[in-house]
Design a protein around this motif. Structure first.
Motif, PDB file in Angstrom:
ATOM      1  N   GLN A 111      37.886  57.023  73.929  1.00  0.00           N
ATOM      2  CA  GLN A 111      38.851  57.105  75.015  1.00  0.00           C
ATOM      3  C   GLN A 111      38.252  56.614  76.323  1.00  0.00           C
ATOM      4  OE1 GLN A 111      38.388  59.439  72.677  1.00  0.00           O
ATOM      5  NE2 GLN A 111      40.373  59.255  71.653  1.00  0.00           N
ATOM      6  N   ASP A 112      36.954  56.858  76.554  1.00  0.00           N
ATOM      7  CA  ASP A 112      36.309  56.374  77.779  1.00  0.00           C
ATOM      8  C   ASP A 112      36.297  54.855  77.825  1.00  0.00           C
ATOM      9  OD1 ASP A 112      35.839  58.962  78.575  1.00  0.00           O
ATOM     10  OD2 ASP A 112      33.853  59.057  77.674  1.00  0.00           O
ATOM     11  N   TRP A 113      35.994  54.206  76.700  1.00  0.00           N
ATOM     12  CA  TRP A 113      35.977  52.738  76.687  1.00  0.00           C
ATOM     13  C   TRP A 113      37.390  52.193  76.869  1.00  0.00           C
ATOM     14  CZ3 TRP A 113      31.819  50.304  77.738  1.00  0.00           C
ATOM     15  CH2 TRP A 113      30.571  50.751  77.303  1.00  0.00           C
ATOM     16  N   ARG A 114      38.399  52.813  76.274  1.00  0.00           N
ATOM     17  CA  ARG A 114      39.765  52.331  76.470  1.00  0.00           C
ATOM     18  C   ARG A 114      40.217  52.514  77.908  1.00  0.00           C
ATOM     19  NH1 ARG A 114      42.466  54.936  70.960  1.00  0.00           N
ATOM     20  NH2 ARG A 114      41.519  53.435  69.480  1.00  0.00           N
ATOM     21  N   HIS A 115      39.854  53.645  78.512  1.00  0.00           N
ATOM     22  CA  HIS A 115      40.210  53.866  79.915  1.00  0.00           C
ATOM     23  C   HIS A 115      39.458  52.901  80.831  1.00  0.00           C
ATOM     24  CE1 HIS A 115      41.509  56.038  83.473  1.00  0.00           C
ATOM     25  NE2 HIS A 115      40.248  56.094  83.880  1.00  0.00           N
ATOM     26  N   PHE A 116      38.253  52.490  80.446  1.00  0.00           N
ATOM     27  CA  PHE A 116      37.468  51.569  81.273  1.00  0.00           C
ATOM     28  C   PHE A 116      38.060  50.158  81.237  1.00  0.00           C
ATOM     29  CE2 PHE A 116      34.094  48.309  81.062  1.00  0.00           C
ATOM     30  CZ  PHE A 116      33.702  48.324  82.398  1.00  0.00           C
ATOM     31  N   PHE A 117      38.444  49.687  80.055  1.00  0.00           N
ATOM     32  CA  PHE A 117      38.915  48.315  79.938  1.00  0.00           C
ATOM     33  C   PHE A 117      40.398  48.158  80.273  1.00  0.00           C
ATOM     34  CE2 PHE A 117      35.107  47.703  77.205  1.00  0.00           C
ATOM     35  CZ  PHE A 117      34.612  46.564  77.813  1.00  0.00           C
ATOM     36  N   LEU A 118      41.209  49.175  79.933  1.00  0.00           N
ATOM     37  CA  LEU A 118      42.655  49.037  80.073  1.00  0.00           C
ATOM     38  C   LEU A 118      43.156  49.918  81.197  1.00  0.00           C
ATOM     39  CD1 LEU A 118      43.655  49.152  76.292  1.00  0.00           C
ATOM     40  CD2 LEU A 118      43.246  47.131  77.711  1.00  0.00           C
ATOM     41  N   PRO A 119      43.909  49.322  82.119  1.00  0.00           N
ATOM     42  CA  PRO A 119      44.254  47.885  82.188  1.00  0.00           C
ATOM     43  C   PRO A 119      43.404  47.103  83.174  1.00  0.00           C
ATOM     44  CG  PRO A 119      45.753  49.125  83.577  1.00  0.00           C
ATOM     45  CD  PRO A 119      44.754  50.132  83.028  1.00  0.00           C
ATOM     46  N   ALA A 120      42.532  47.822  83.917  1.00  0.00           N
ATOM     47  CA  ALA A 120      41.885  47.171  85.069  1.00  0.00           C
ATOM     48  C   ALA A 120      40.896  46.087  84.649  1.00  0.00           C
ATOM     49  CB  ALA A 120      41.187  48.235  85.922  1.00  0.00           C
ATOM     50  N   ASN A 121      40.084  46.351  83.605  1.00  0.00           N
ATOM     51  CA  ASN A 121      38.997  45.432  83.250  1.00  0.00           C
ATOM     52  C   ASN A 121      39.262  44.699  81.940  1.00  0.00           C
ATOM     53  OD1 ASN A 121      37.437  46.203  85.527  1.00  0.00           O
ATOM     54  ND2 ASN A 121      36.746  48.038  84.430  1.00  0.00           N
ATOM     55  N   ALA A 122      40.511  44.461  81.599  1.00  0.00           N
ATOM     56  CA  ALA A 122      40.807  43.745  80.357  1.00  0.00           C
ATOM     57  C   ALA A 122      40.278  42.317  80.385  1.00  0.00           C
ATOM     58  CB  ALA A 122      42.308  43.739  80.099  1.00  0.00           C
ATOM     59  N   ALA A 123      40.206  41.722  81.580  1.00  0.00           N
ATOM     60  CA  ALA A 123      39.694  40.355  81.691  1.00  0.00           C
ATOM     61  C   ALA A 123      38.200  40.274  81.460  1.00  0.00           C
ATOM     62  CB  ALA A 123      40.040  39.780  83.062  1.00  0.00           C
ATOM     63  N   LEU A 124      37.483  41.409  81.516  1.00  0.00           N
ATOM     64  CA  LEU A 124      36.029  41.403  81.316  1.00  0.00           C
ATOM     65  C   LEU A 124      35.625  41.566  79.859  1.00  0.00           C
ATOM     66  CD1 LEU A 124      34.895  43.646  84.313  1.00  0.00           C
ATOM     67  CD2 LEU A 124      34.983  41.147  84.191  1.00  0.00           C
ATOM     68  N   LEU A 125      36.578  41.701  78.941  1.00  0.00           N
ATOM     69  CA  LEU A 125      36.222  41.846  77.528  1.00  0.00           C
ATOM     70  C   LEU A 125      35.479  40.611  77.045  1.00  0.00           C
ATOM     71  CD1 LEU A 125      39.526  43.434  76.200  1.00  0.00           C
ATOM     72  CD2 LEU A 125      37.247  44.446  76.021  1.00  0.00           C
ATOM     73  N   VAL A 138      39.730  45.896  72.517  1.00  0.00           N
ATOM     74  CA  VAL A 138      38.919  47.074  72.873  1.00  0.00           C
ATOM     75  C   VAL A 138      38.390  47.744  71.606  1.00  0.00           C
ATOM     76  CG1 VAL A 138      38.988  49.360  73.935  1.00  0.00           C
ATOM     77  CG2 VAL A 138      40.097  47.426  75.057  1.00  0.00           C
ATOM     78  N   ASP A 139      39.217  47.827  70.571  1.00  0.00           N
ATOM     79  CA  ASP A 139      38.749  48.396  69.305  1.00  0.00           C
ATOM     80  C   ASP A 139      37.618  47.558  68.714  1.00  0.00           C
ATOM     81  OD1 ASP A 139      40.639  50.362  69.573  1.00  0.00           O
ATOM     82  OD2 ASP A 139      42.121  49.354  68.295  1.00  0.00           O
ATOM     83  N   ALA A 140      37.687  46.235  68.841  1.00  0.00           N
ATOM     84  CA  ALA A 140      36.600  45.384  68.360  1.00  0.00           C
ATOM     85  C   ALA A 140      35.324  45.625  69.160  1.00  0.00           C
ATOM     86  CB  ALA A 140      37.015  43.911  68.455  1.00  0.00           C
ATOM     87  N   PHE A 141      35.443  45.847  70.468  1.00  0.00           N
ATOM     88  CA  PHE A 141      34.260  46.157  71.272  1.00  0.00           C
ATOM     89  C   PHE A 141      33.659  47.497  70.883  1.00  0.00           C
ATOM     90  CE2 PHE A 141      32.135  47.905  75.005  1.00  0.00           C
ATOM     91  CZ  PHE A 141      31.289  46.862  75.358  1.00  0.00           C
ATOM     92  N   VAL A 142      34.508  48.491  70.595  1.00  0.00           N
ATOM     93  CA  VAL A 142      33.995  49.804  70.178  1.00  0.00           C
ATOM     94  C   VAL A 142      33.266  49.683  68.843  1.00  0.00           C
ATOM     95  CG1 VAL A 142      34.703  52.119  69.465  1.00  0.00           C
ATOM     96  CG2 VAL A 142      35.723  51.072  71.492  1.00  0.00           C
ATOM     97  N   ARG A 143      33.781  48.874  67.922  1.00  0.00           N
ATOM     98  CA  ARG A 143      33.064  48.665  66.648  1.00  0.00           C
ATOM     99  C   ARG A 143      31.707  48.027  66.886  1.00  0.00           C
ATOM    100  NH1 ARG A 143      38.353  47.165  64.938  1.00  0.00           N
ATOM    101  NH2 ARG A 143      37.848  44.947  65.205  1.00  0.00           N
ATOM    102  N   ARG A 144      31.608  47.169  67.882  1.00  0.00           N
ATOM    103  CA  ARG A 144      30.308  46.587  68.231  1.00  0.00           C
ATOM    104  C   ARG A 144      29.367  47.651  68.782  1.00  0.00           C
ATOM    105  NH1 ARG A 144      26.450  42.622  67.640  1.00  0.00           N
ATOM    106  NH2 ARG A 144      25.239  42.469  69.559  1.00  0.00           N
ATOM    107  N   VAL A 145      29.863  48.541  69.637  1.00  0.00           N
ATOM    108  CA  VAL A 145      29.008  49.595  70.202  1.00  0.00           C
ATOM    109  C   VAL A 145      28.559  50.556  69.106  1.00  0.00           C
ATOM    110  CG1 VAL A 145      28.930  51.478  71.892  1.00  0.00           C
ATOM    111  CG2 VAL A 145      30.160  49.371  72.423  1.00  0.00           C
TER     112      VAL A 145
END
Length: 376
Positions: A111-125, A138-145
């Motif tokens: 939830q922290d990663w989703r709140h961080f990226f969406l919606p403010a930092n979606a362009a930084l993915l 965001v789910d793909a980034f979480v699988r990477r983490v």
């Protein structure tokens, strides 16, 4: 013979040529980026570590060069192969959460990663999360983490106020059972009188022009009545529906189907269901087992053959495919007689097989009317 021409004069070496030959074979590498002080401290500590296994160096707690190590972990998470403005902006945004080290980075949940990226930092993915919607990236980034840390998923916090009921399966709008109950207000389980005219009237009201559908609905009501009667008063009240569901799933749609088995067979049929611990009580509520005991064969055990063998795999001598009659029949079958030059040899062979000789072969011929052998 002409005189040989003198060898060509070599040019004197110059400093430039000597310098070119001295640099020949050397590989030159361009500098990717200039290391800052924190990264240089990490590289220096890594080069100074001399034990045989380098794994112990990266597992130190606390880490000797923590700032440089944190930058290295962030670069691995976002797959930073080159220092670009987008990767630098993503690392700076993660540090501004705030996250000051690897220990704090491990505590971030899904939830922290989703709140961080969406919606403010979606362009930084990062680019490796493409393609997909922002949520899928965001789910793909979480699988990477999760390849580096254990990323937990925090349970959602319910909104303040009244707690809603548990989710339920919606009932169809044209459910025939509900329509029947609406047309028969006094109907309930267990049913006291199935010949009540109100039941027939309600069935006609639900399916006025379909006698097969009326028979099906009546069978459903009988099944519900039998299952309710077989599970009434067993266990807690909320357990009754689970018991009925277990019986129906195992094919018990009536009390007669339950009573047709013995107690052991019925308990074995309910293995793995919620009704298994209550098998004896359900059988008693259904009226008890009506299964007949298996009839036992009288007398002691005896083999089927006179010689004591248990398997009758040896045929009688006159029916054996390798007996004298079969060999005689094959030798004298029409169209299978041996050539003239081989007949004496075949006859000699037959005499060796059968000591009785020609008399036995004549007795076994199927076309002789005087043959008394069973091989006919």
């Amino acid at each position: 013979m002409p005189a040989p021409s003198p060898p060509p004069r070599s040019r004197p070496r110059t400093r430039r040529g000597a310098s070119a030959r001295s640099d020949r074979g050397r590989a030159t590498h361009a500098t990717l980026c200039v290391l800052d002080a924190e990264t240089m401290a990490l590289v220096t500590a890594w080069l100074a570590y001399m034990p045989a296994s380098i794994d112990d160096f990266w597992q130190q707690a606390p880490f000797p060069a923590a700032p440089g190590h944190f930058d290295l972990v962030l670069a691995a998470l976002i797959q930073q192969t080159a220092l670009t403005p987008s990767s630098a902006a993503l690392i700076a945004a993660i540090k501004a959460i705030p996250v000051t080290g690897t220990a704090a980075l491990k505590l971030l949940t899904v939830q922290d990663w989703r709140h961080f990226f969406l919606p403010a930092n979606a362009a930084l993915l990062p680019e490796f999360t493409r393609p997909g919607t922002p949520e899928e990236r965001v789910d793909a980034f979480v699988r990477r983490v999760r390849k580096f840390f254990e990323v937990l998923s925090a349970p959602p916090v319910p909104a303040p106020g009244a707690v809603p009921g548990p989710p339920a399966i919606a009932i169809a709008d044209n459910d025939p059972i509900n329509a029947f109950m609406a047309l028969a207000p006094g109907f309930g389980f267990p049913v006291g009188d199935w010949l009540d005219p109100a039941i027939e009237a309600a069935l006609l009201g639900v399916f006025p022009d379909d006698p097969e559908a009326r028979a099906w609905l009546l069978g459903v009501l009988h099944t519900l009545d039998d299952l309710v009667g077989a599970t009434a008063g067993i266990g807690a009240a909320p357990l009754q529906f689970s018991l009925m569901e277990a019986l129906y799933a195992r094919g018990f749609t009536s009390r007669d189907a339950i009573r047709a088995l013995s107690d052991e067979e019925f308990a074995h049929a309910l293995t793995g269901t919620a009704a298994y611990p209550h098998a004896a009580a359900i059988m008693a509520a259904a009226g008890g087992s009506a299964a007949l005991p298996e009839a036992l064969a009288g007398g002691p055990f005896m083999p089927i053959n006179p010689d004591g063998a248990l398997v009758n795999c040896i045929p009688p001598w006159h029916l054996s495919p390798r007996g004298r009659c079969a060999i005689c029949r094959n030798c004298w079958r029409p169209g299978s007689a041996p050539p003239a030059r081989n007949r004496p040899r075949a006859a000699n062979r037959w005499r060796r097989w059968s000591p009785a000789g020609a008399a036995t072969s004549a007795a076994c011929l199927p076309r002789r009317p005087t043959c008394t052998s069973p091989c006919r």
